[in-house]
Design a protein around this motif. Structure first.
Motif, mmCIF file in Angstrom:
data_model
loop_
_atom_site.group_PDB
_atom_site.id
_atom_site.type_symbol
_atom_site.label_atom_id
_atom_site.label_comp_id
_atom_site.label_asym_id
_atom_site.label_seq_id
_atom_site.Cartn_x
_atom_site.Cartn_y
_atom_site.Cartn_z
ATOM 1 N N SER A 103 -4.611 3.000 4.103
ATOM 2 C CA SER A 103 -4.179 3.476 5.412
ATOM 3 C C SER A 103 -3.016 2.650 5.950
ATOM 4 O O SER A 103 -2.166 3.169 6.687
ATOM 5 C CB SER A 103 -5.348 3.432 6.402
ATOM 6 O OG SER A 103 -5.840 2.115 6.552
ATOM 7 N N THR A 104 -2.950 1.369 5.581
ATOM 8 C CA THR A 104 -1.830 0.534 6.007
ATOM 9 C C THR A 104 -0.529 1.007 5.381
ATOM 10 O O THR A 104 0.513 1.069 6.042
ATOM 11 C CB THR A 104 -2.100 -0.927 5.631
ATOM 12 O OG1 THR A 104 -3.321 -1.350 6.233
ATOM 13 C CG2 THR A 104 -0.968 -1.829 6.100
ATOM 14 N N ILE A 105 -0.577 1.363 4.103
ATOM 15 C CA ILE A 105 0.611 1.886 3.425
ATOM 16 C C ILE A 105 1.018 3.230 4.033
ATOM 17 O O ILE A 105 2.210 3.490 4.271
ATOM 18 C CB ILE A 105 0.346 2.031 1.920
ATOM 19 C CG1 ILE A 105 0.134 0.647 1.282
ATOM 20 C CG2 ILE A 105 1.489 2.767 1.237
ATOM 21 C CD1 ILE A 105 1.352 -0.236 1.285
ATOM 22 N N THR A 106 0.046 4.093 4.290
ATOM 23 C CA THR A 106 0.355 5.393 4.881
ATOM 24 C C THR A 106 1.026 5.231 6.235
ATOM 25 O O THR A 106 2.015 5.914 6.547
ATOM 26 C CB THR A 106 -0.934 6.224 5.034
ATOM 27 O OG1 THR A 106 -1.530 6.395 3.745
ATOM 28 C CG2 THR A 106 -0.637 7.587 5.636
ATOM 29 N N ARG A 107 0.505 4.331 7.051
ATOM 30 C CA ARG A 107 1.087 4.105 8.368
ATOM 31 C C ARG A 107 2.477 3.478 8.246
ATOM 32 O O ARG A 107 3.397 3.825 8.992
ATOM 33 C CB ARG A 107 0.167 3.203 9.194
ATOM 34 C CG ARG A 107 0.660 2.938 10.614
ATOM 35 C CD ARG A 107 -0.404 2.303 11.460
ATOM 36 N NE ARG A 107 -0.885 1.051 10.890
ATOM 37 C CZ ARG A 107 -2.076 0.895 10.312
ATOM 38 N NH1 ARG A 107 -2.905 1.931 10.215
ATOM 39 N NH2 ARG A 107 -2.446 -0.274 9.823
ATOM 40 N N ALA A 108 2.652 2.563 7.301
ATOM 41 C CA ALA A 108 3.949 1.911 7.126
ATOM 42 C C ALA A 108 5.018 2.916 6.707
ATOM 43 O O ALA A 108 6.125 2.927 7.256
ATOM 44 C CB ALA A 108 3.834 0.792 6.096
ATOM 45 N N ILE A 109 4.699 3.773 5.734
ATOM 46 C CA ILE A 109 5.666 4.775 5.285
ATOM 47 C C ILE A 109 5.963 5.760 6.407
ATOM 48 O O ILE A 109 7.111 6.180 6.605
ATOM 49 C CB ILE A 109 5.136 5.494 4.036
ATOM 50 C CG1 ILE A 109 5.046 4.509 2.861
ATOM 51 C CG2 ILE A 109 6.019 6.675 3.667
ATOM 52 C CD1 ILE A 109 4.453 5.101 1.607
ATOM 53 N N GLY A 110 4.938 6.139 7.162
ATOM 54 C CA GLY A 110 5.149 7.054 8.279
ATOM 55 C C GLY A 110 6.018 6.482 9.374
ATOM 56 O O GLY A 110 6.656 7.230 10.119
#
Length: 360
Positions: free
Chosen positions: A140-147
């Motif tokens: 979820s951290t990667i998803t939020r970072a890319i978003g």
């Protein structure tokens, strides 16, 4: 604070201590460039040292991983970093509950790592799970970072020279008119996941050309194949000529400077609407049993036009080298930002490479 010694070859190298915090790096491009020049030894606080320093250095130094040079990554850190920091602070200040300065959980994934994760995702289409394992954080951290980073990259526009960028179709037409260059347009399709059963307008993503679920974007290059503009994505059922009209190409050509735009047969009809500024392949006058003399003339004209507009195909091929556009497995609503972010990164790297090759 500890010095990481991940690589055996670096054990005999004296450590280089980085004395600037990340917020200071974002405000000083030269300091950011100096930080990126460190390839083996980096001093980072323990609470943010998630990615191994050797892995971070490998991502930055090897262009095959991100598709970008280390100098360009340094420019992105200096340019996009403050924008991300401002948005982050605005989001914190908008909360009804306020925290003291410096309180709360600390970022385990600093901005530089967020940027690198986004670049690797765009370049190779790596899944968020794989990136989470690589960077040592939750998915979820990667998803939020890319978003968070991807929309900032999408707004940069296409770079044509140092400090000069084109963000809208009107700016591209004005640039072509001022420089006297010829533009080339073409549509490209990107396959996407099929919408769920029972979803409204499910069939509008089916392409009329290849009968697959896809979205479409219009790409515009100059006569040399340099990327100048990439439109937001539309469902693939939209015809090329309809997409160009919706983007306002006819109005911009009618109201703007005299510009020659080359296009394929999918845009036949725009020439009459733009006073001949959009040049398409010749129409076939004989549907059946054409005379030999006419067939020879028609093939010669068609090949001459095709050889002039082939450069746009090269530009699209460079875009599709970024695996996120080969076939998109994520949400369709994120694809417009993905296409425009990759177009901006690619044009910036191409401009920097061409500038380096030119004799001083």
């Amino acid at each position: 604070m500890n010095v990481s010694t991940h690589t055996d070859s670096a054990r005999n190298t004296p450590p280089i201590q980085e004395k600037y915090p990340e917020t200071d790096l974002l405000q000083h491009p030269l300091r950011a460039r100096a930080w990126l020049a460190v390839t083996r030894w980096i001093l980072i606080p323990d609470h943010v040292r998630v990615v191994g320093n050797g892995s971070r250095a490998a991502i930055i130094s090897d262009r095959r991983i991100t598709g970008l040079s280390a100098d360009m990554i340094a420019e992105l850190v200096a340019e996009v970093g403050p924008l991300w920091h401002e948005r982050h602070q605005a989001r914190l200040e908008s909360r009804p509950r306020k925290r003291a300065v410096g309180a709360g959980a600390k970022h385990r994934l600093v901005f530089i790592d967020r940027l690198l994760a986004t670049l690797v995702h765009l370049r190779h289409g790596a899944t968020h799970d794989v990136l989470a394992c690589w960077f040592g954080v939750d998915r979820s951290t990667i998803t939020r970072a890319i978003g968070e980073v991807r929309p900032l990259l999408a707004t940069r526009g296409c770079t044509i020279a140092a400090g000069i960028r084109l963000r809208t179709l009107a700016e591209v037409i004005d640039h072509l008119g001022a420089s006297g260059q010829t533009g080339i347009i073409d549509g490209t399709e990107i396959r996407v996941r099929r919408p769920a059963v029972g979803r409204k307008d499910r069939e509008k993503f089916v392409s009329g050309k290849n009968k697959q679920n896809a979205v479409k974007a219009m790409v515009l290059t100059d006569a040399g194949g340099r990327l100048l503009f990439c439109s937001p994505a539309q469902p693939a059922s939209c015809a090329d000529i309809t997409h160009a009209r919706q983007l306002g190409l006819v109005k911009h050509l009618a109201d703007g400077p005299a510009v020659e735009i080359l296009a394929d047969a999918g845009y036949q009809g725009l020439g009459a609407q733009t006073g001949g500024r959009v040049v398409t392949p010749p129409h076939r006058k004989f549907k059946k049993n054409p005379p030999e003399w006419y067939e020879e003339i028609y093939e010669r004209q068609r090949k001459a036009h095709s050889s002039r507009r082939i450069r746009v195909e090269h530009g699209i091929a460079h875009l599709k080298n970024w695996r996120a556009l080969a076939r998109h497995h994520g949400r369709r609503e994120h694809l417009s930002d993905t296409v425009q972010a990759i177009a901006g990164l690619l044009s910036h790297q191409q401009t920097a490479t061409r500038g380096a090759r030119q004799p001083q």
